[in-house]
Design a protein around this motif. Sequence first.
Motif, PDB file in Angstrom:
ATOM      1  N   ALA A  37       0.840  -1.202   0.000  1.00  0.00           N
ATOM      2  CA  ALA A  37       0.000   0.000   0.000  1.00  0.00           C
ATOM      3  C   ALA A  37       0.870   1.245   0.000  1.00  0.00           C
ATOM      4  CB  ALA A  37      -0.926   0.005   1.206  1.00  0.00           C
ATOM      5  N   PHE A  38       0.308   2.292  -0.589  1.00  0.00           N
ATOM      6  CA  PHE A  38       0.987   3.589  -0.628  1.00  0.00           C
ATOM      7  C   PHE A  38      -0.019   4.651  -0.203  1.00  0.00           C
ATOM      8  CE2 PHE A  38       1.633   7.594  -2.866  1.00  0.00           C
ATOM      9  CZ  PHE A  38       2.934   7.904  -2.504  1.00  0.00           C
ATOM     10  N   GLY A  39       0.446   5.613   0.566  1.00  0.00           N
ATOM     11  CA  GLY A  39      -0.438   6.718   0.945  1.00  0.00           C
ATOM     12  C   GLY A  39       0.365   7.993   1.049  1.00  0.00           C
ATOM     13  N   GLU A  40      -0.287   9.117   0.736  1.00  0.00           N
ATOM     14  CA  GLU A  40       0.420  10.398   0.837  1.00  0.00           C
ATOM     15  C   GLU A  40      -0.561  11.507   1.160  1.00  0.00           C
ATOM     16  OE1 GLU A  40       2.093  11.501  -2.973  1.00  0.00           O
ATOM     17  OE2 GLU A  40       0.226  11.069  -3.991  1.00  0.00           O
ATOM     18  N   ILE A  41      -0.046  12.540   1.788  1.00  0.00           N
ATOM     19  CA  ILE A  41      -0.820  13.771   1.917  1.00  0.00           C
ATOM     20  C   ILE A  41       0.037  14.835   1.265  1.00  0.00           C
ATOM     21  CG2 ILE A  41      -1.797  15.465   3.515  1.00  0.00           C
ATOM     22  CD1 ILE A  41      -2.470  13.065   5.337  1.00  0.00           C
ATOM     23  N   PHE A  95       3.973   7.361   2.670  1.00  0.00           N
ATOM     24  CA  PHE A  95       4.333   6.053   3.220  1.00  0.00           C
ATOM     25  C   PHE A  95       4.139   4.983   2.166  1.00  0.00           C
ATOM     26  CE2 PHE A  95       2.942   8.102   7.288  1.00  0.00           C
ATOM     27  CZ  PHE A  95       4.178   8.065   7.911  1.00  0.00           C
ATOM     28  N   ALA A  96       5.071   4.041   2.121  1.00  0.00           N
ATOM     29  CA  ALA A  96       4.894   2.841   1.312  1.00  0.00           C
ATOM     30  C   ALA A  96       5.143   1.660   2.241  1.00  0.00           C
ATOM     31  CB  ALA A  96       5.866   2.827   0.143  1.00  0.00           C
ATOM     32  N   VAL A  97       4.280   0.653   2.124  1.00  0.00           N
ATOM     33  CA  VAL A  97       4.366  -0.495   3.038  1.00  0.00           C
ATOM     34  C   VAL A  97       4.199  -1.802   2.271  1.00  0.00           C
ATOM     35  CG1 VAL A  97       3.276  -1.630   5.023  1.00  0.00           C
ATOM     36  CG2 VAL A  97       3.468   0.861   4.994  1.00  0.00           C
ATOM     37  N   VAL A  98       5.029  -2.787   2.613  1.00  0.00           N
ATOM     38  CA  VAL A  98       4.878  -4.157   2.096  1.00  0.00           C
ATOM     39  C   VAL A  98       4.738  -5.072   3.304  1.00  0.00           C
ATOM     40  CG1 VAL A  98       6.060  -6.081   0.945  1.00  0.00           C
ATOM     41  CG2 VAL A  98       6.210  -3.776  -0.028  1.00  0.00           C
ATOM     42  N   ILE A  99       3.720  -5.923   3.286  1.00  0.00           N
ATOM     43  CA  ILE A  99       3.501  -6.814   4.429  1.00  0.00           C
ATOM     44  C   ILE A  99       3.280  -8.247   3.958  1.00  0.00           C
ATOM     45  CG2 ILE A  99       1.762  -7.457   6.179  1.00  0.00           C
ATOM     46  CD1 ILE A  99       1.606  -4.585   7.019  1.00  0.00           C
ATOM     47  N   GLY A 100       3.921  -9.187   4.664  1.00  0.00           N
ATOM     48  CA  GLY A 100       3.645 -10.608   4.473  1.00  0.00           C
ATOM     49  C   GLY A 100       3.035 -11.124   5.770  1.00  0.00           C
ATOM     50  N   ARG A 101       1.980 -11.913   5.688  1.00  0.00           N
ATOM     51  CA  ARG A 101       1.325 -12.353   6.918  1.00  0.00           C
ATOM     52  C   ARG A 101       1.162 -13.870   6.963  1.00  0.00           C
ATOM     53  NH1 ARG A 101      -4.925 -10.347   6.494  1.00  0.00           N
ATOM     54  NH2 ARG A 101      -5.288 -11.826   8.179  1.00  0.00           N
ATOM     55  N   VAL A 132      -0.456 -13.129  12.312  1.00  0.00           N
ATOM     56  CA  VAL A 132       0.894 -12.641  12.604  1.00  0.00           C
ATOM     57  C   VAL A 132       1.505 -11.950  11.382  1.00  0.00           C
ATOM     58  CG1 VAL A 132       3.232 -13.340  13.280  1.00  0.00           C
ATOM     59  CG2 VAL A 132       1.239 -14.432  14.339  1.00  0.00           C
ATOM     60  N   CYS A 133       2.144 -10.821  11.655  1.00  0.00           N
ATOM     61  CA  CYS A 133       2.858 -10.119  10.590  1.00  0.00           C
ATOM     62  C   CYS A 133       4.232 -10.762  10.467  1.00  0.00           C
ATOM     63  CB  CYS A 133       2.993  -8.642  10.968  1.00  0.00           C
ATOM     64  SG  CYS A 133       4.051  -7.743   9.849  1.00  0.00           S
ATOM     65  N   GLU A 134       4.429 -11.445   9.343  1.00  0.00           N
ATOM     66  CA  GLU A 134       5.652 -12.220   9.187  1.00  0.00           C
ATOM     67  C   GLU A 134       6.801 -11.381   8.650  1.00  0.00           C
ATOM     68  OE1 GLU A 134       5.741 -16.912   8.065  1.00  0.00           O
ATOM     69  OE2 GLU A 134       5.150 -15.471   6.556  1.00  0.00           O
ATOM     70  N   HIS A 135       6.434 -10.482   7.750  1.00  0.00           N
ATOM     71  CA  HIS A 135       7.446  -9.708   7.056  1.00  0.00           C
ATOM     72  C   HIS A 135       6.909  -8.300   6.822  1.00  0.00           C
ATOM     73  CE1 HIS A 135      10.885  -9.099   4.464  1.00  0.00           C
ATOM     74  NE2 HIS A 135      10.082  -8.508   3.598  1.00  0.00           N
ATOM     75  N   CYS A 136       7.768  -7.320   7.014  1.00  0.00           N
ATOM     76  CA  CYS A 136       7.256  -5.952   6.912  1.00  0.00           C
ATOM     77  C   CYS A 136       8.345  -5.008   6.411  1.00  0.00           C
ATOM     78  CB  CYS A 136       6.785  -5.528   8.299  1.00  0.00           C
ATOM     79  SG  CYS A 136       6.214  -3.856   8.366  1.00  0.00           S
ATOM     80  N   ARG A 137       7.986  -4.193   5.441  1.00  0.00           N
ATOM     81  CA  ARG A 137       8.896  -3.138   4.978  1.00  0.00           C
ATOM     82  C   ARG A 137       8.128  -1.821   4.986  1.00  0.00           C
ATOM     83  NH1 ARG A 137      10.283  -5.911  -0.649  1.00  0.00           N
ATOM     84  NH2 ARG A 137      10.587  -8.041   0.093  1.00  0.00           N
ATOM     85  N   GLU A 195      -4.165  -1.167   5.110  1.00  0.00           N
ATOM     86  CA  GLU A 195      -4.480  -1.487   3.709  1.00  0.00           C
ATOM     87  C   GLU A 195      -3.545  -2.594   3.197  1.00  0.00           C
ATOM     88  OE1 GLU A 195      -4.476   1.879   0.951  1.00  0.00           O
ATOM     89  OE2 GLU A 195      -4.406   0.441  -0.720  1.00  0.00           O
ATOM     90  N   ALA A 196      -2.250  -2.458   3.506  1.00  0.00           N
ATOM     91  CA  ALA A 196      -1.282  -3.472   3.065  1.00  0.00           C
ATOM     92  C   ALA A 196      -1.608  -4.820   3.714  1.00  0.00           C
ATOM     93  CB  ALA A 196       0.138  -3.033   3.418  1.00  0.00           C
ATOM     94  N   TRP A 197      -1.949  -4.779   4.999  1.00  0.00           N
ATOM     95  CA  TRP A 197      -2.288  -6.000   5.739  1.00  0.00           C
ATOM     96  C   TRP A 197      -3.493  -6.707   5.104  1.00  0.00           C
ATOM     97  CZ3 TRP A 197      -0.617  -9.294   9.285  1.00  0.00           C
ATOM     98  CH2 TRP A 197      -1.537 -10.105   9.955  1.00  0.00           C
ATOM     99  N   GLU A 198      -4.513  -5.923   4.793  1.00  0.00           N
ATOM    100  CA  GLU A 198      -5.726  -6.528   4.236  1.00  0.00           C
ATOM    101  C   GLU A 198      -5.503  -7.115   2.844  1.00  0.00           C
ATOM    102  OE1 GLU A 198      -8.545  -3.430   4.921  1.00  0.00           O
ATOM    103  OE2 GLU A 198      -8.663  -4.013   7.037  1.00  0.00           O
ATOM    104  N   LYS A 199      -4.525  -6.580   2.139  1.00  0.00           N
ATOM    105  CA  LYS A 199      -4.238  -7.110   0.798  1.00  0.00           C
ATOM    106  C   LYS A 199      -3.342  -8.351   0.862  1.00  0.00           C
ATOM    107  CE  LYS A 199      -4.505  -2.768  -1.777  1.00  0.00           C
ATOM    108  NZ  LYS A 199      -3.566  -1.740  -2.263  1.00  0.00           N
ATOM    109  N   ALA A 200      -2.645  -8.520   2.000  1.00  0.00           N
ATOM    110  CA  ALA A 200      -1.735  -9.673   2.124  1.00  0.00           C
ATOM    111  C   ALA A 200      -2.543 -10.965   2.287  1.00  0.00           C
ATOM    112  CB  ALA A 200      -0.807  -9.461   3.315  1.00  0.00           C
ATOM    113  N   ARG A 201      -1.963 -12.048   1.760  1.00  0.00           N
ATOM    114  CA  ARG A 201      -2.685 -13.331   1.855  1.00  0.00           C
ATOM    115  C   ARG A 201      -1.834 -14.390   2.537  1.00  0.00           C
ATOM    116  NH1 ARG A 201      -3.760 -14.476  -3.940  1.00  0.00           N
ATOM    117  NH2 ARG A 201      -2.694 -12.539  -4.366  1.00  0.00           N
TER     118      ARG A 201
END
Lengths: 278, 158
Positions: A185-189, A195-201, A205-210, A272-278
């Motif tokens: 996910a990406f978000g900006e004001i 912010f840009a976020v990559v999540i593996g779950r 549990v959040c397994e991997h996060c950038r 948003e990134a979390w919800e998109k992770a599978r």
Amino acid sequence: MVNTRILASEFEYFEPRTINEAVNLLAKYGQEARVLAGGSDLIVDMKVEKVNPKYLIYIGKIPELRSIAKVGNEVVVGANATFFDLIKSPLLQSFPILLEALKSIQLEIKMMGTIGGNICSAAPTASTATPLLVLNAWVKVVSARGSRTIPIEKVYVGNRKTSLAPDELLTEIHLPVLDSRYGTAFGEIKTKIKFAVVIGRRGDVCEHCRIAIGGDVEVAKRVEKAEKLLEGKVFNERAIEEACDAVVEEIDPDNWYVREVAKYLFPKVVWEAWEKAR
Amino acid sequence: MEERKIRLKVNGKDCELSVKPNELLLNVLRNKLGLTGTKYGCGTGDCGACTVLINNEPRLSCLTLAVTVDGAEITTVEGLATNGKLHPIQEAFVKHGAIQCGFCIPGIVIMAKGLLDINPNPTVEEIKEALKGHLCRCTGYINIIKAIKAAALEMSKG
């Protein structure tokens, strides 16, 4: 008061047709030369006399710098590919986080601005900075001395400063294709905070996060402290709050407005990134 | 600085020009070719008044060195009408009262042409997105958005 109607500075202009020609010019004039790509940053900087190069090396006539290709498990983008080249490339559709970050750029700049120029300007507000950081992108730079590769987080070394030597030319950006189970996910004001976020779950549990931060900060960068606070933990409001505190620490304490909007934006992007992770 | 010869096709007409490397496309169009429709607004890429089509892409002529576009096709606001008949985008701007002082309009009309070439049926949101690089102090943008939407409809009829 500068007159922005004209470009007052004088320089010698070169139009190399190959990467080889370009790096030979840089070897000769490096210290006093600037590479011109789309011009949307450099020409402004020259008009307002922020920079005053004696030699201008225009790389827009080097066709190979504009290619986009898939090589193994990476998409390799030529440094002179414009934002619009990226948006319309079928290969880039597997990087929605990068495309999302390009959305807010005005149409004319999408046509002019290049990914290489965006990286080399090294503005903390640069559209591509935070997505490239969390995608673990790396770049190839070439000089008459040879070539080397640099991970993107080692490119941005300061506010509008890169680790490239004056005789080096950025030629390629390598984007490793992300495993499809990762959520991004990406978000900006505006240019205040990005912010840009990559999540593996795995389950809860959040397994991997950038996590990368950009905007009104000294330099766009990964926030490892926040990443560590989320990794291996059950993903919930409390964990996010702790990570958010670590992220906000990256912003100047006097910059209360940006700190406040960051507190609002960060949890949204991470969720948003979390919800998109599978 | 030494002048260089460049060739451009401006509004369908071939021209050969001699330019210095630091000459901006905007000033070549205005001062050397007399095409004063394209405006100088901010000079720093914020206002969009200097937008022209370079090989059919909307770009900012005040941030473009003329030498870099050697060989390109340029379209300015003067090149949109054919045989004395306004382009449908221009017609729509007149019809919807989208023009007040008019200073920003050449840039916006040209951007709209570029936008509709890429996206012939943009949503209102997409039009607003495309307008973000254009400053208009008079109209409040509402009629400009309506005009671009109407032009898209008109142009889709062929």
